[in-house]
Design an enzyme around this catalytic site. Structure first.
Site, PDB file in Angstrom:
ATOM      1  N   GLU A  56     -44.100   8.438  84.793  1.00  0.00           N
ATOM      2  CA  GLU A  56     -45.445   7.755  84.399  1.00  0.00           C
ATOM      3  C   GLU A  56     -46.463   8.890  85.036  1.00  0.00           C
ATOM      4  O   GLU A  56     -46.325   8.794  86.197  1.00  0.00           O
ATOM      5  CB  GLU A  56     -45.522   6.349  84.668  1.00  0.00           C
ATOM      6  CG  GLU A  56     -44.812   5.468  83.783  1.00  0.00           C
ATOM      7  CD  GLU A  56     -45.628   4.121  83.753  1.00  0.00           C
ATOM      8  OE1 GLU A  56     -46.738   3.786  84.400  1.00  0.00           O
ATOM      9  OE2 GLU A  56     -44.980   3.069  83.019  1.00  0.00           O
ATOM     10  N   GLU A 111     -41.173  -1.551  84.823  1.00  0.00           N
ATOM     11  CA  GLU A 111     -41.847  -0.484  85.761  1.00  0.00           C
ATOM     12  C   GLU A 111     -41.726  -0.676  87.126  1.00  0.00           C
ATOM     13  O   GLU A 111     -41.960  -1.930  87.478  1.00  0.00           O
ATOM     14  CB  GLU A 111     -43.235  -0.475  85.300  1.00  0.00           C
ATOM     15  CG  GLU A 111     -44.233   0.488  86.031  1.00  0.00           C
ATOM     16  CD  GLU A 111     -45.411   0.614  85.779  1.00  0.00           C
ATOM     17  OE1 GLU A 111     -45.958  -0.031  84.814  1.00  0.00           O
ATOM     18  OE2 GLU A 111     -46.305   1.658  86.327  1.00  0.00           O
ATOM     19  N   ASN A 127     -43.887   5.698  88.622  1.00  0.00           N
ATOM     20  CA  ASN A 127     -45.038   6.480  88.635  1.00  0.00           C
ATOM     21  C   ASN A 127     -45.059   7.719  89.405  1.00  0.00           C
ATOM     22  O   ASN A 127     -44.562   7.677  90.731  1.00  0.00           O
ATOM     23  CB  ASN A 127     -46.108   5.427  89.254  1.00  0.00           C
ATOM     24  CG  ASN A 127     -46.617   4.357  88.433  1.00  0.00           C
ATOM     25  OD1 ASN A 127     -47.027   4.382  87.203  1.00  0.00           O
ATOM     26  ND2 ASN A 127     -45.606   3.139  88.661  1.00  0.00           N
ATOM     27  N   ASP A 158     -50.266   7.313  81.520  1.00  0.00           N
ATOM     28  CA  ASP A 158     -50.581   5.988  82.004  1.00  0.00           C
ATOM     29  C   ASP A 158     -52.051   5.965  82.114  1.00  0.00           C
ATOM     30  O   ASP A 158     -52.772   6.836  81.966  1.00  0.00           O
ATOM     31  CB  ASP A 158     -49.924   5.864  83.633  1.00  0.00           C
ATOM     32  CG  ASP A 158     -49.843   4.593  83.923  1.00  0.00           C
ATOM     33  OD1 ASP A 158     -50.297   3.594  83.252  1.00  0.00           O
ATOM     34  OD2 ASP A 158     -49.383   4.375  85.095  1.00  0.00           O
ATOM     35  N   GLU A 198     -50.825  -2.378  78.690  1.00  0.00           N
ATOM     36  CA  GLU A 198     -50.417  -2.903  80.086  1.00  0.00           C
ATOM     37  C   GLU A 198     -51.752  -4.031  80.422  1.00  0.00           C
ATOM     38  O   GLU A 198     -52.797  -4.035  79.699  1.00  0.00           O
ATOM     39  CB  GLU A 198     -50.604  -1.875  81.051  1.00  0.00           C
ATOM     40  CG  GLU A 198     -52.035  -1.159  81.431  1.00  0.00           C
ATOM     41  CD  GLU A 198     -51.819  -0.132  82.489  1.00  0.00           C
ATOM     42  OE1 GLU A 198     -50.752   0.320  82.888  1.00  0.00           O
ATOM     43  OE2 GLU A 198     -52.735   0.076  83.139  1.00  0.00           O
TER      44      GLU A 198
HETATM   45  P1  C2E Z   1     -50.377   1.286  86.904  1.00  0.00           P
HETATM   46  O1  C2E Z   1     -49.204   2.224  87.095  1.00  0.00           O
HETATM   47  O2  C2E Z   1     -50.938   1.404  85.664  1.00  0.00           O
HETATM   48  O3  C2E Z   1     -49.449  -0.246  87.135  1.00  0.00           O
HETATM   49  C1  C2E Z   1     -50.006  -1.280  86.274  1.00  0.00           C
HETATM   50  C2  C2E Z   1     -50.629  -2.253  87.401  1.00  0.00           C
HETATM   51  O4  C2E Z   1     -51.303  -3.446  86.819  1.00  0.00           O
HETATM   52  C3  C2E Z   1     -49.795  -2.731  88.528  1.00  0.00           C
HETATM   53  O5  C2E Z   1     -50.597  -3.035  89.827  1.00  0.00           O
HETATM   54  C4  C2E Z   1     -49.638  -4.210  87.954  1.00  0.00           C
HETATM   55  O6  C2E Z   1     -49.219  -5.014  89.008  1.00  0.00           O
HETATM   56  C5  C2E Z   1     -50.725  -4.412  87.466  1.00  0.00           C
HETATM   57  N1  C2E Z   1     -50.769  -5.357  86.064  1.00  0.00           N
HETATM   58  C6  C2E Z   1     -49.688  -5.657  85.334  1.00  0.00           C
HETATM   59  N2  C2E Z   1     -50.032  -6.609  84.473  1.00  0.00           N
HETATM   60  C7  C2E Z   1     -51.196  -6.914  84.879  1.00  0.00           C
HETATM   61  C8  C2E Z   1     -51.882  -8.084  84.299  1.00  0.00           C
HETATM   62  O7  C2E Z   1     -51.620  -8.896  83.362  1.00  0.00           O
HETATM   63  N3  C2E Z   1     -53.154  -8.481  84.977  1.00  0.00           N
HETATM   64  C9  C2E Z   1     -53.645  -7.688  85.998  1.00  0.00           C
HETATM   65  N4  C2E Z   1     -54.660  -7.817  86.634  1.00  0.00           N
HETATM   66  N5  C2E Z   1     -52.843  -6.614  86.693  1.00  0.00           N
HETATM   67  C10 C2E Z   1     -51.558  -6.341  85.952  1.00  0.00           C
HETATM   68  P2  C2E Z   1     -50.252  -2.613  91.264  1.00  0.00           P
HETATM   69  O8  C2E Z   1     -48.801  -2.933  91.381  1.00  0.00           O
HETATM   70  O9  C2E Z   1     -51.120  -3.068  92.146  1.00  0.00           O
HETATM   71  O10 C2E Z   1     -50.056  -0.789  91.068  1.00  0.00           O
HETATM   72  C11 C2E Z   1     -51.262  -0.071  90.981  1.00  0.00           C
HETATM   73  C12 C2E Z   1     -51.367   1.186  90.735  1.00  0.00           C
HETATM   74  O11 C2E Z   1     -50.644   2.042  91.839  1.00  0.00           O
HETATM   75  C13 C2E Z   1     -50.520   1.377  89.499  1.00  0.00           C
HETATM   76  O12 C2E Z   1     -50.986   1.251  88.187  1.00  0.00           O
HETATM   77  C14 C2E Z   1     -49.933   2.891  89.833  1.00  0.00           C
HETATM   78  O13 C2E Z   1     -51.008   3.868  89.377  1.00  0.00           O
HETATM   79  C15 C2E Z   1     -49.892   2.820  91.276  1.00  0.00           C
HETATM   80  N6  C2E Z   1     -48.420   2.690  91.869  1.00  0.00           N
HETATM   81  C16 C2E Z   1     -47.620   1.696  92.108  1.00  0.00           C
HETATM   82  N7  C2E Z   1     -46.400   2.131  92.452  1.00  0.00           N
HETATM   83  C17 C2E Z   1     -46.675   3.458  92.623  1.00  0.00           C
HETATM   84  C18 C2E Z   1     -45.421   4.385  93.050  1.00  0.00           C
HETATM   85  O14 C2E Z   1     -44.256   3.945  93.499  1.00  0.00           O
HETATM   86  N8  C2E Z   1     -45.869   5.629  93.104  1.00  0.00           N
HETATM   87  C19 C2E Z   1     -47.006   6.005  92.599  1.00  0.00           C
HETATM   88  N9  C2E Z   1     -47.368   7.399  93.045  1.00  0.00           N
HETATM   89  N10 C2E Z   1     -48.211   5.088  92.289  1.00  0.00           N
HETATM   90  C20 C2E Z   1     -47.766   3.980  92.352  1.00  0.00           C
HETATM   91 MG    MG Z   2     -50.932   2.040  83.994  1.00  0.00          MG
HETATM   92 MG    MG Z   3     -47.749   3.096  85.643  1.00  0.00          MG
HETATM   93 MG    MG Z   4     -53.351   0.891  85.363  1.00  0.00          MG
END
Ligand code: C2E
Ligand code: MG
Ligand code: MG
Ligand code: MG
Length: 291
Positions: A149, A59, A117, A179, A236
């Site tokens: 997603e 992802e 995403n 998601d 996730e």
């Molecule tokens: P998401 O799409 O639900 O992505 C999963 C989030 O959970 C990611 O946070 C990931 O780093 C984190 N994660 C994965 N495994 C674990 C784990 O075992 N423990 C914990 N505590 N966290 C875990 P991240 O990278 O901070 O991204 C947060 C949200 O921001 C994403 O949730 C998504 O909704 C959004 N996002 C990230 N990149 C993009 C993007 O390029 N475009 C858009 N529109 N939204 C994005």
């Molecule tokens: Mg997610």
């Molecule tokens: Mg996601």
């Molecule tokens: Mg999430």
């Protein structure tokens, strides 16, 4: 009464953590400049098939390589990007960079699916589907290896043009993932309207399912719906061997989480995959019986 109390505590646990509660406001100019200078880059988090232990995809998760504040996660800037009307710009950058990088991996024989995403604000744009097809094809990345997603809450609000976009993208071969499943009010109706291919159980459920029976039942029913609708299921936020074992026993297809790997820069991924084998998980999870 005790049941009610437990339920109340559990529902508090299920509330998504405030993404940018403590984040300072970010100026529009600062974000626009960063977008222009290439400071926004996708990191990649592996997805592993639970039965075989194979890495099946990644992802893309955007990071801001901020000149003064260091590497920032979406919680620190995504809301600002959205409120300044710059989300589309960010989406194109992430899509385009991810497709380019994914294509180099495919050429090296690393045929991973790539999840990107999409935000609600981009979803309703006319010609979104055509533009995505264009951006991804430009890099020669196979459309059928890309999964888009959409959060459950965004999917819930998808009407008219958004629904059309999603259907069109599915017809072109893209996978569609719902998601953060379980955090919206009810996506059941949208499950019947949008041709999803994957359901991602939100990490708030994964976090509490081991200790909390009600959560476990919700997760089990979600996996049941996924199975019956022939959707791939992904959990996730898997952080512990116990969570892995439980989700695997419940028949979840794919796992993603810190137990396997944190999101990493593109350069690090091929080496990580080469070093990865199901045994690496077993070593790390020596307290667990069988992985
Ligand atoms: P998401 O799409 O639900 O992505 C999963 C989030 O959970 C990611 O946070 C990931 O780093 C984190 N994660 C994965 N495994 C674990 C784990 O075992 N423990 C914990 N505590 N966290 C875990 P991240 O990278 O901070 O991204 C947060 C949200 O921001 C994403 O949730 C998504 O909704 C959004 N996002 C990230 N990149 C993009 C993007 O390029 N475009 C858009 N529109 N939204 C994005
Ligand atoms: Mg997610
Ligand atoms: Mg996601
Ligand atoms: Mg999430």
């Amino acid at each position: 009464l005790l049941d009610l109390l437990a339920l109340h505590q559990a529902s508090a646990l299920h509330k998504p953590r405030p993404a940018n509660a403590a984040a300072p406001a970010v100026e529009r100019d600062e974000i626009a400049a960063g977008l222009k200078k290439g400071e926004f880059v996708p990191y990649f988090q592996p997805k592993v098939e639970m039965d075989s232990g194979r890495v099946v995809g990644v992802e893309a998760l955007v990071r801001w390589n901020h000149p003064h504040r260091g590497l920032l996660a979406p919680g620190a800037f995504l809301a600002a990007v959205e409120s300044h009307g710059l989300m589309d710009h960010l989406t194109w950058i992430v899509l385009s960079q991810s497709a380019a990088i994914g294509q180099t991996w495919h050429q090296r024989g690393l045929a991973l699916t790539l999840s990107v995403n999409l935000s609600l604000s981009s979803l309703g744009r006319v010609e979104l589907a055509e533009r995505i097809v264009e951006v991804v094809s430009k890099h020669g990345f196979p459309l059928s290896s890309m999964i888009l997603e959409v959060t459950e809450s965004a999917a819930m609000q998808a009407v008219g043009p958004s629904l059309e976009n999603l259907t069109r993208l599915r017809l072109r071969g893209f996978g569609l993932s719902i998601d953060d499943y379980g955090t919206g009010y009810s996506a059941l109706q949208q499950l019947t309207r949008v041709p999803f291919t994957e359901l991602k159980i939100d990490q708030s459920f994964v976090r509490t399912a081991v200790q909390h029976e009600t959560t476990r039942i919700v997760v089990e029913s979600s996996l049941d719906i996924a199975r019956k609708l022939k959707l791939k299921s992904t959990a996730e936020g898997i952080e512990t061997p116990q969570q892995w074992e439980m989700l695997k026993a419940m028949g979840c297809d794919i796992a993603q989480g810190y137990l396997i790997a944190k999101p990493m820069p593109a350069e690090a991924l091929p080496d990580w995959v080469a070093r990865w084998h199901p045994g690496s998980l077993k070593r790390r999870t020596s307290s667990a019986p069988e992985v």
